[in-house]
Enzyme design. Sequence first.
Site, PDB file in Angstrom:
ATOM      1  N   ALA A 171       0.769  -0.828  -0.008  1.00 53.91           N
ATOM      2  CA  ALA A 171       0.303  -0.248  -0.157  1.00 53.91           C
ATOM      3  C   ALA A 171       1.000   1.014   0.160  1.00 53.91           C
ATOM      4  CB  ALA A 171      -0.915   0.135   1.229  1.00 53.91           C
ATOM      5  N   GLY A 172       1.756   0.663  -0.924  1.00 53.65           N
ATOM      6  CA  GLY A 172       2.623   2.269  -1.007  1.00 53.65           C
ATOM      7  C   GLY A 172       2.347   3.478  -1.934  1.00 53.65           C
TER       8      GLY A 172
ATOM      9  N   VAL B  55       2.909   3.285  -5.320  1.00 51.12           N
ATOM     10  CA  VAL B  55       1.958   2.934  -6.121  1.00 51.12           C
ATOM     11  C   VAL B  55       0.870   1.910  -6.289  1.00 51.12           C
ATOM     12  CG1 VAL B  55       2.813   0.650  -8.202  1.00 51.12           C
ATOM     13  CG2 VAL B  55       4.783   2.471  -7.177  1.00 51.12           C
TER      14      VAL B  55
ATOM     15  N   TYR C  74      -4.421 -10.685   4.653  1.00 56.48           N
ATOM     16  CA  TYR C  74      -4.271 -11.644   3.631  1.00 56.48           C
ATOM     17  C   TYR C  74      -5.855 -12.712   3.912  1.00 56.48           C
ATOM     18  CZ  TYR C  74       0.374 -10.910   2.123  1.00 56.48           C
ATOM     19  OH  TYR C  74       1.282 -10.365   1.763  1.00 56.48           O
TER      20      TYR C  74
ATOM     21  N   ARG D 263      17.590  -0.521 -12.076  1.00 54.48           N
ATOM     22  CA  ARG D 263      15.753  -1.522 -11.358  1.00 54.48           C
ATOM     23  C   ARG D 263      16.606  -3.158 -11.641  1.00 54.48           C
ATOM     24  NH1 ARG D 263      13.363   1.479 -16.351  1.00 54.48           N
ATOM     25  NH2 ARG D 263      12.279   2.679 -15.349  1.00 54.48           N
TER      26      ARG D 263
ATOM     27  N   ALA E 218       5.346  -4.573  -9.314  1.00 54.60           N
ATOM     28  CA  ALA E 218       7.181  -4.414  -7.629  1.00 54.60           C
ATOM     29  C   ALA E 218       8.219  -4.525  -9.230  1.00 54.60           C
ATOM     30  CB  ALA E 218       7.273  -5.831  -7.038  1.00 54.60           C
ATOM     31  N   ASN E 219       9.262  -3.847  -9.060  1.00 53.90           N
ATOM     32  CA  ASN E 219      10.929  -4.058 -10.176  1.00 53.90           C
ATOM     33  C   ASN E 219      11.840  -4.693  -9.145  1.00 53.90           C
ATOM     34  OD1 ASN E 219      10.242  -2.515 -12.755  1.00 53.90           O
ATOM     35  ND2 ASN E 219      10.351  -0.737 -10.587  1.00 53.90           N
ATOM     36  N   PRO E 220      12.469  -4.878 -10.094  1.00 57.20           N
ATOM     37  CA  PRO E 220      12.744  -5.711 -11.533  1.00 57.20           C
ATOM     38  C   PRO E 220      11.403  -6.275 -12.014  1.00 57.20           C
ATOM     39  CG  PRO E 220      13.675  -6.287 -11.221  1.00 57.20           C
ATOM     40  CD  PRO E 220      13.886  -6.145  -9.489  1.00 57.20           C
TER      41      PRO E 220
ATOM     42  N   ASP F 170       6.149   2.557 -19.932  1.00 59.44           N
ATOM     43  CA  ASP F 170       6.977   2.933 -21.085  1.00 59.44           C
ATOM     44  C   ASP F 170       6.181   3.080 -22.617  1.00 59.44           C
ATOM     45  OD1 ASP F 170       9.582   2.290 -19.531  1.00 59.44           O
ATOM     46  OD2 ASP F 170       7.872  -0.025 -19.674  1.00 59.44           O
TER      47      ASP F 170
ATOM     48  N   ARG G  37       4.630   6.053 -21.795  1.00 60.04           N
ATOM     49  CA  ARG G  37       5.479   7.409 -21.973  1.00 60.04           C
ATOM     50  C   ARG G  37       5.450   7.671 -23.174  1.00 60.04           C
ATOM     51  NH1 ARG G  37       8.676   5.006 -16.825  1.00 60.04           N
ATOM     52  NH2 ARG G  37       7.909   6.411 -15.569  1.00 60.04           N
TER      53      ARG G  37
ATOM     54  N   HIS H 232      11.360  -4.261 -18.956  1.00 64.91           N
ATOM     55  CA  HIS H 232      10.697  -2.705 -19.113  1.00 64.91           C
ATOM     56  C   HIS H 232      12.130  -1.873 -18.103  1.00 64.91           C
ATOM     57  CE1 HIS H 232       9.461   0.144 -16.250  1.00 64.91           C
ATOM     58  NE2 HIS H 232       9.145   0.419 -15.225  1.00 64.91           N
TER      59      HIS H 232
HETATM   60  N1  LIG Z   1       6.146  -1.512 -12.732  1.00 60.44           N
HETATM   61  C1  LIG Z   1       6.357  -0.599 -12.572  1.00 60.44           C
HETATM   62  O1  LIG Z   1       6.260   0.640 -14.099  1.00 60.44           O
HETATM   63  C2  LIG Z   1       6.992   0.577 -11.347  1.00 60.44           C
HETATM   64  C3  LIG Z   1       6.546   1.626 -11.600  1.00 60.44           C
HETATM   65  C4  LIG Z   1       7.103   2.462 -10.171  1.00 60.44           C
HETATM   66  C5  LIG Z   1       7.380   0.961  -8.841  1.00 60.44           C
HETATM   67  N2  LIG Z   1       7.089   0.313  -9.794  1.00 60.44           N
HETATM   68  C6  LIG Z   1       8.123  -0.758  -7.985  1.00 60.44           C
HETATM   69  O2  LIG Z   1       6.609  -0.738  -7.278  1.00 60.44           O
HETATM   70  C7  LIG Z   1       7.399  -1.731  -5.901  1.00 60.44           C
HETATM   71  C8  LIG Z   1       6.490  -0.060  -4.763  1.00 60.44           C
HETATM   72  O3  LIG Z   1       6.578   0.990  -5.213  1.00 60.44           O
HETATM   73  P1  LIG Z   1       6.436   2.150  -4.153  1.00 60.44           P
HETATM   74  O4  LIG Z   1       7.085   3.709  -4.609  1.00 60.44           O
HETATM   75  O5  LIG Z   1       4.997   2.089  -3.858  1.00 60.44           O
HETATM   76  O6  LIG Z   1       7.080   1.728  -2.850  1.00 60.44           O
HETATM   77  P2  LIG Z   1       6.866   2.140  -1.674  1.00 60.44           P
HETATM   78  O7  LIG Z   1       7.497   1.822  -1.048  1.00 60.44           O
HETATM   79  O8  LIG Z   1       6.031   3.257  -1.282  1.00 60.44           O
HETATM   80  O9  LIG Z   1       5.581   1.139  -0.981  1.00 60.44           O
HETATM   81  C9  LIG Z   1       6.459  -0.598  -1.002  1.00 60.44           C
HETATM   82  C10 LIG Z   1       5.284  -0.798   0.290  1.00 60.44           C
HETATM   83  O10 LIG Z   1       5.090  -2.416   0.360  1.00 60.44           O
HETATM   84  C11 LIG Z   1       5.318  -2.729   2.054  1.00 60.44           C
HETATM   85  N3  LIG Z   1       6.012  -4.057   2.030  1.00 60.44           N
HETATM   86  C12 LIG Z   1       7.524  -4.656   1.778  1.00 60.44           C
HETATM   87  N4  LIG Z   1       7.317  -5.298   2.783  1.00 60.44           N
HETATM   88  C13 LIG Z   1       6.423  -6.456   1.775  1.00 60.44           C
HETATM   89  C14 LIG Z   1       5.784  -7.235   2.479  1.00 60.44           C
HETATM   90  N5  LIG Z   1       7.319  -8.225   2.678  1.00 60.44           N
HETATM   91  N6  LIG Z   1       4.106  -7.505   2.501  1.00 60.44           N
HETATM   92  C15 LIG Z   1       3.394  -6.689   2.551  1.00 60.44           C
HETATM   93  N7  LIG Z   1       3.743  -5.654   2.415  1.00 60.44           N
HETATM   94  C16 LIG Z   1       5.117  -4.861   2.324  1.00 60.44           C
HETATM   95  C17 LIG Z   1       5.742  -1.663   2.182  1.00 60.44           C
HETATM   96  O11 LIG Z   1       5.362  -1.563   3.326  1.00 60.44           O
HETATM   97  C18 LIG Z   1       5.429  -0.374   1.458  1.00 60.44           C
HETATM   98  O12 LIG Z   1       4.603   0.399   1.891  1.00 60.44           O
HETATM   99  C19 LIG Z   1       8.337  -0.669  -6.095  1.00 60.44           C
HETATM  100  O13 LIG Z   1       9.204  -2.956  -6.013  1.00 60.44           O
HETATM  101  C20 LIG Z   1       8.599   0.137  -7.725  1.00 60.44           C
HETATM  102  O14 LIG Z   1       9.854  -0.012  -7.385  1.00 60.44           O
HETATM  103  C21 LIG Z   1       7.481  -0.554 -10.575  1.00 60.44           C
END
Ligand SMILES: NC(=O)c1ccc[n+]([C@@H]2O[C@H](COP(=O)([O-])OP(=O)(O)OC[C@H]3O[C@@H](n4cnc5c(N)ncnc54)[C@H](O)[C@@H]3O)[C@@H](O)[C@H]2O)c1
Lengths: 310, 310, 310, 310
Positions: free
Chosen positions: D8-9, D11, D62, D85, D116-118, D145, D148, D172
């Site tokens: 719930a970050g 993204v 869950y 990445r 989630a990345n990568p 991408d 973009r 990506h």
């Molecule tokens: N695919 C894409 O195009 C793209 C674009 C941007 C970001 N991302 C990726 O998306 C992911 C999230 O990015 P973000 O900016 O939201 O990061 P963030 O740090 O804001 O949020 C990540 C969240 O994951 C939670 N988390 C971590 N471990 C956990 C676990 N074991 N169980 C449950 N929750 C857990 C954290 O508490 C946090 O709230 C990253 O991997 C980032 O690189 C992907």
Amino acid sequence: MKIGIVGAGMVGSSAGFALAIAGYANEIVFVDKNEALAVAQAEDISHAVPFMSATRVRAGGYADLAGAGIVVLSAGVGQRPGESRLELLGRNTAVIRSIVSEILAVVPDPILLVAANPVDIITHITASISGLPPHRVIGSGTILDTARFRSLLARHMEISPQSIPAFVIGEHGDSEVLAWSGAVAGSADLVSFAAQLGKPVTEEVRKAIDHDVRNAAYKIIEGKGATYYGIGAGIARIVRAITRDEGSVLSVSIQTAHVAGVDNVTLSLPRVVGARGVTADLLPDLDHEEFEALKRSARMLKDLSNSLGL
Amino acid sequence: MKIGIVGAGMVGSSAGFALAIAGYANEIVFVDKNEALAVAQAEDISHAVPFMSATRVRAGGYADLAGAGIVVLSAGVGQRPGESRLELLGRNTAVIRSIVSEILAVVPDPILLVAANPVDIITHITASISGLPPHRVIGSGTILDTARFRSLLARHMEISPQSIPAFVIGEHGDSEVLAWSGAVAGSADLVSFAAQLGKPVTEEVRKAIDHDVRNAAYKIIEGKGATYYGIGAGIARIVRAITRDEGSVLSVSIQTAHVAGVDNVTLSLPRVVGARGVTADLLPDLDHEEFEALKRSARMLKDLSNSLGL
Amino acid sequence: MKIGIVGAGMVGSSAGFALAIAGYANEIVFVDKNEALAVAQAEDISHAVPFMSATRVRAGGYADLAGAGIVVLSAGVGQRPGESRLELLGRNTAVIRSIVSEILAVVPDPILLVAANPVDIITHITASISGLPPHRVIGSGTILDTARFRSLLARHMEISPQSIPAFVIGEHGDSEVLAWSGAVAGSADLVSFAAQLGKPVTEEVRKAIDHDVRNAAYKIIEGKGATYYGIGAGIARIVRAITRDEGSVLSVSIQTAHVAGVDNVTLSLPRVVGARGVTADLLPDLDHEEFEALKRSARMLKDLSNSLGL
Amino acid sequence: MKIGIVGAGMVGSSAGFALAIAGYANEIVFVDKNEALAVAQAEDISHAVPFMSATRVRAGGYADLAGAGIVVLSAGVGQRPGESRLELLGRNTAVIRSIVSEILAVVPDPILLVAANPVDIITHITASISGLPPHRVIGSGTILDTARFRSLLARHMEISPQSIPAFVIGEHGDSEVLAWSGAVAGSADLVSFAAQLGKPVTEEVRKAIDHDVRNAAYKIIEGKGATYYGIGAGIARIVRAITRDEGSVLSVSIQTAHVAGVDNVTLSLPRVVGARGVTADLLPDLDHEEFEALKRSARMLKDLSNSLGL
Ligand SMILES: NC(=O)c1ccc[n+]([C@@H]2O[C@H](COP(=O)([O-])OP(=O)(O)OC[C@H]3O[C@@H](n4cnc5c(N)ncnc54)[C@H](O)[C@@H]3O)[C@@H](O)[C@H]2O)c1
Ligand SMILES: NC(=O)c1ccc[n+]([C@@H]2O[C@H](COP(=O)([O-])OP(=O)(O)OC[C@H]3O[C@@H](n4cnc5c(N)ncnc54)[C@H](O)[C@@H]3O)[C@@H](O)[C@H]2O)c1
Ligand SMILES: NC(=O)c1ccc[n+]([C@@H]2O[C@H](COP(=O)([O-])OP(=O)(O)OC[C@H]3O[C@@H](n4cnc5c(N)ncnc54)[C@H](O)[C@@H]3O)[C@@H](O)[C@H]2O)c1
Ligand SMILES: NC(=O)c1ccc[n+]([C@@H]2O[C@H](COP(=O)([O-])OP(=O)(O)OC[C@H]3O[C@@H](n4cnc5c(N)ncnc54)[C@H](O)[C@@H]3O)[C@@H](O)[C@H]2O)c1
């Protein structure tokens, strides 16, 4: 319609994101003293656009606001943990003053949409210094608190929040008033409605909802540092009412000639919002207690304005 | 969700068009005894789809309804100039009987959405012969009359109809009841609300609106032979409440155990509509006169059912 | 934006219904020489509005078009079974002439959106007699045929029609050209794309689609007497491109200086449509056969214009 | 449909906000190891809902994912300034492993949507450890991408991004491939299209766009620390394709049997996405250089997988 957003922080960008997703704006221009931030927000949101609408999103200076129909004022600083909305005042007033004159130099007759906190006071100041007619300087006010009220009622009653036209009025802040007694859904008063659903609004439920509406922001700030999605969508909602000339009844804050015995005070009531801004104000049905609470809220805001020499 | 529409005339096709534009259905299948008509409607609407959504639209037989979550019953015949809704009964009952058994052979547990007139009676019959639980056999009932009521109020008050949660209840027909006394907008009762807007609901206004709600269909039939856009959108609205599991409060008609002293009668009340169909019924706040009118409406429908041996 | 619709028959009313459902217009005014019909359509559609948007819908005279940004011309008569689009011409030209001068007396600088058939000729005439710049007099042209093409391809390939940017160009009528060779989806040319999906576009498939696009209207007319939902949604789509200033590429018909060696002819090409009307024209990649077919289509329309002394 | 979002970050919450605004989900459940954060995001977004849709939004464990049709995997950590990445990999793999087994214990047959990345590697791992069929484990891949690319082309050509069906494929990340040669709009190839618009795609323009697509994330991260609105809307777009069973062509990442001579590699191609997940893969028309670049991208991802023992 072209929409300007001055202040590309979390609130401004959430509003821009909501506008782009919902397709309510033809063009969005972000202005922020932190130019790199404005550019980053505009880019990030413009990457959402190909999935959703044809909104053009970019960053710019004040000159790029030319032709905007609405300018959102979301510059300022978010509420810090423990900080009251009114304590934010000092930090935000100065910011707004400088911004408003920059905007008016470019857009002579905008509708200004104020989100910066304390929103009632900032809206009051904005209306005063801009010289715009008060119905064109609209604070988001309790639009967010109203959404929280409906959201909690919806959850309690297990029905859609769109089916619950209840309002929060007064200050966007601790003295706000939940207008329980006029609240009605399905043409039954709220209490009867909830009872019929088998989800009675007991004194306990009522207190819990009252408490949760008042403390929603604090709780969110505790968990994530600031609130922005709710208000971002609220701003987008007001923008829609204006661009589509809806005449929707929304609880927003404008300078009001008289309310509950107080003159020239800026607070929220249900108001009719359309292309020309606010076109009418409504006083909900209030019981004695609610009316007194509204009076106190108005009085408090008025005293504060006075003490600030506004 | 896949939606079946049995009866591809003006009402069924308007509903399908609304569903395709709004993107509320994944797939729409039209069934009509006039196969060429069903094909033509499906083709015409499918040419609207590329501009709007990804809904698949086609014509088929009953077998093609397999997998549908909702089946709309819009087969029958429209109201002729001068014909009362109840006079339509004979012409429409037989049609429905045959259709329902065909549907149930293919879709064992659908939600049936009845639009055919006289809608309350047809809904009653449909629920009875289908053996489905009554909350899954939903007549469009007064959803259209409610829309007319809000539309007229919106025009009078110059505000958005979405801001006016007023309801029409009882029979979809001459004995229907406009629930004025519980109607509230902006948390003020409707009369006070309108007065504050400078658009008072005088006795004259009230009578005019009451008259126009009751006679809307007749007026439209005079001008264009039948009504269909309003009801088409109303059906789409009910479908949305179901597919999105909204829990929205809509005035629809289902078999009701008791209302206004009458047992087991099918008429409209504000009801909560979601994925499982109708999950709760509400009785609006009514003054004495309105309550008596609702009783008469219920009584009349009950007597009619009885006389038909239902 | 306020939208006028002159001609409240099935096409005009379907367009108005689509606009109201999708919320693309703030206000819709219907004008028809049959006043009772215009009133009935406006009423019927206004009963759809409370479920969907805040669009105000009403009937009026030409004076009520004041302030409209777009006026749709859908007056005229539908295609009769067996009647060619060009045979409609005589019946529709006179109607348009009188209407255009009435509109311009009230709205000096509208965008005119022509749907009346034969749409290319009527658009040509409308541009000429109105004296408006040609890019503000837009015929719906092949927007509908393009939708049919995409719809059939979507059905064949079992993918969304939104993912198939193929176009029909030239006359809206028998000489129209399906631009197969430039058609591409997923950045693969259409033929390769379909083959990869296991749904090859064999010569047979191609002929069937070509046939069905050309005969779609005839088939629908056979089944239901006229076509209106597809074109209604097409008009709504063009309106959206204008009111939201999208810069969308749509196949529409305007007076064009040169195309395929023919001067000053009105036909459809993919064109960029936004707030100012059409801002650019595009010639698709065509193979020799397609180019020759476009030439013939242009030539035919030009000869017809000449023979009519336009 | 009920949608779970684990992580719930920024993204995950941006995706949830987009879903709630657009009304694509009936219910959203956030799960995060930081429970207070999940609650705060759910609350903030639920305050947006009353303005927009009837989506129910809440936080949970869950167990609360039971019944979800799609679960988004957005747990992990954002890209830090300067971090590639792939360097994120170690930090994110472990997180995903634990999450997937928790989800599958509750939802036996979900569609998993990996952000989630990568993303390509995490998707590969997720498909492997989940034992789900690869077409139900979908990485957001180059959907962002692609957005973009279209956004930059739209800006250059001054047209709507929806009218430019160009794709980015492969990883990506840095080795991704802009599929210029197959790109077509308005049925003309992109270069001819742009030239006709008077906005030629010169070598310089092409290089600038290529550079900007590749560096968009870095630039945004510089200005605001992380990217989220674009990807949030991208996730919402994929969700819509699934819940509405669209069959839309989107560039997403799944385990692929063969691509450009490489076996069993997870990367993005235009793919058909609907209710059952990915139903078909497409190889765009590529020139020699592009094909070689795709090969390198596939090779690189494959080598990385191998070196990780996947
Ligand atoms: N695919 C894409 O195009 C793209 C674009 C941007 C970001 N991302 C990726 O998306 C992911 C999230 O990015 P973000 O900016 O939201 O990061 P963030 O740090 O804001 O949020 C990540 C969240 O994951 C939670 N988390 C971590 N471990 C956990 C676990 N074991 N169980 C449950 N929750 C857990 C954290 O508490 C946090 O709230 C990253 O991997 C980032 O690189 C992907
Ligand atoms: N009305 C409501 O219901 C509500 C809800 C949440 C937040 N808010 C308020 O909204 C405002 C913004 O909050 P936020 O979370 O986005 O804060 P934030 O700190 O994320 O963003 C504020 C932005 O304003 C910019 N800014 C500051 N001074 C400026 C100036 N002179 N000119 C241009 N830009 C300037 C900053 O650079 C920053 O980017 C605050 O006042 C906050 O209290 C209101
Ligand atoms: N509930 C409301 O508010 C409301 C409003 C308007 C109309 N209606 C009712 O909706 C119904 C349809 O109206 P309409 O205007 O579309 O009529 P219509 O005549 O245009 O269409 C009715 C269709 O039903 C088909 N049909 C008849 N018998 C059938 C059978 N046995 N099996 C399958 N199809 C059969 C006919 O072929 C025809 O296409 C009528 O009963 C009308 O009174 C209800
Ligand atoms: N462009 C397309 O793709 C397309 C598709 C279908 C139909 N059409 C055309 O659209 C037009 C309308 O078709 P329809 O099915 O709605 O026909 P219709 O007969 O239902 O409606 C035409 C309306 O125009 C009105 N009208 C006639 N003369 C008028 C005048 N002088 N002033 C005002 N109103 C007048 C009539 O009263 C009638 O209500 C026809 O020309 C038809 O061929 C075009």
